[in-house]
Design an enzyme around this catalytic site. Sequence first.
Site, mmCIF file in Angstrom:
data_model
loop_
_atom_site.group_PDB
_atom_site.id
_atom_site.type_symbol
_atom_site.label_atom_id
_atom_site.label_comp_id
_atom_site.label_asym_id
_atom_site.label_seq_id
_atom_site.Cartn_x
_atom_site.Cartn_y
_atom_site.Cartn_z
ATOM 1 N N GLU A 117 0.792 -1.603 -0.036
ATOM 2 C CA GLU A 117 0.022 -0.054 0.167
ATOM 3 C C GLU A 117 0.254 0.799 0.187
ATOM 4 O O GLU A 117 0.677 1.871 -0.379
ATOM 5 C CB GLU A 117 -0.862 -0.045 1.259
ATOM 6 C CG GLU A 117 -1.422 0.985 1.483
ATOM 7 C CD GLU A 117 -2.317 1.396 2.725
ATOM 8 O OE1 GLU A 117 -3.312 1.966 2.722
ATOM 9 O OE2 GLU A 117 -1.889 0.586 3.319
ATOM 10 N N HIS A 118 1.447 1.250 0.753
ATOM 11 C CA HIS A 118 2.797 2.309 0.904
ATOM 12 C C HIS A 118 4.294 2.081 0.452
ATOM 13 O O HIS A 118 4.286 0.834 1.311
ATOM 14 C CB HIS A 118 2.676 3.034 2.180
ATOM 15 C CG HIS A 118 1.338 3.346 2.770
ATOM 16 N ND1 HIS A 118 0.592 2.922 3.446
ATOM 17 C CD2 HIS A 118 0.384 4.385 2.665
ATOM 18 C CE1 HIS A 118 -0.327 3.332 4.223
ATOM 19 N NE2 HIS A 118 -0.744 4.350 3.453
#
Length: 395
Positions: A338-339
């Site tokens: 996601e990050h």
Amino acid sequence: MTTALKRHDAASFRRLTAGARRFVEPALDDEQSARLQGLFGRPLGADEAVRLIVDDVRRRGDIALRDWTRRIDGVEVEHLHAGPAEMAHAWSITDLELRAALTTAAARIRGFHALQRDTAVRGTGALGLRPVPLRRAGCYVPGGRAAYPSTVLMNVIPAQVAGVDSVIVATPPGPDGRAHPAVLAAAQLLGVAEVAVMGGAQAIAALAYGTESVRAVDTIVGPGNLFVTLAKRAVFGSVGIDGLAGPSEVIVVASEGADPRMVAADLVSQLEHDPLAWAVCVTDSAELAGRVEEAFVPAAESAVRHGIIAAAAGRHGMTVVCADLEEALALVDDFAPEHLELQGAAAEALASRVRTAGAIFVGEDSPVPMGDYIAGPNHTLPTGGAARFKGPLSV
């Protein structure tokens, strides 16, 4: 509970994550299972419970919506919609610093998303492809006892930029049966005309199918807990959805020169979100991995949410030592985080070579919270490996 990062090499990390990078319904703990049994009078899983709620709201409308809100949230909602006066009042009592922060963030988010708007008709002769905005969008904003005004901005602004005809925000009631003032203030700032005071699976069903008080939408966006996510899965096909949100996750690729304290702090900031969150430092230096592990312990143990961090670190907190940065990039692309943070001397050089990540943060002065709140790109990002095939919420 001991707070520490586990050490892996590339091969053991691949074995650990093989088959795990997809949406999987997590097992309920004893407290959650007992709560469901109390609500339904028999043992059942989360997905079955959600489908029963969704079907009930589809059939009985507002009566079921209010009934499930009463049974699950323990509150009576007098008015299913926040009125214009209530929203204006919420803005008027909002702290001036928060007002300024929301206004600045909204301008940056709107400016970034405006670059995504496409109105060009493409084709040749009598054949053409014409972008057309949706008619109506539902934006779910978690809440109840906490407030997420940033999620109002991130969900609503892309729809407004796209030219969606109408936007409704749905957010759970607090103990007083009303929406949180900070959520209402953010909606007021953006000129949102409809805020429905409803949450959980029952809210998703109302948005998807409509009730006497809630007009159905064409798509539903926004994060939520497990029951919200399962409800979005249940109504998909009747409406569009932005995706199935899982626990938060970050990978930090730390090359030579990365500050281990900064890396450790960023790992802690993700693990505090959820006991199932992922926080992984990938590096080509065993010595740097050791320094990150050393810095992590005091940072985690001094954090306010130490218990959640410790539980998450015990599951998915780790360092991974690779043979070189090429292997590190391969692990990143397979994991599809996601990050993704890139820290150290090689950060800039690596940035353009990443293929699968929801959002990339380059350099130690680009922490994930900047993207979550103020930078401009959307913080509604793919999780669970979905960055292999989709990007952030966009216009």
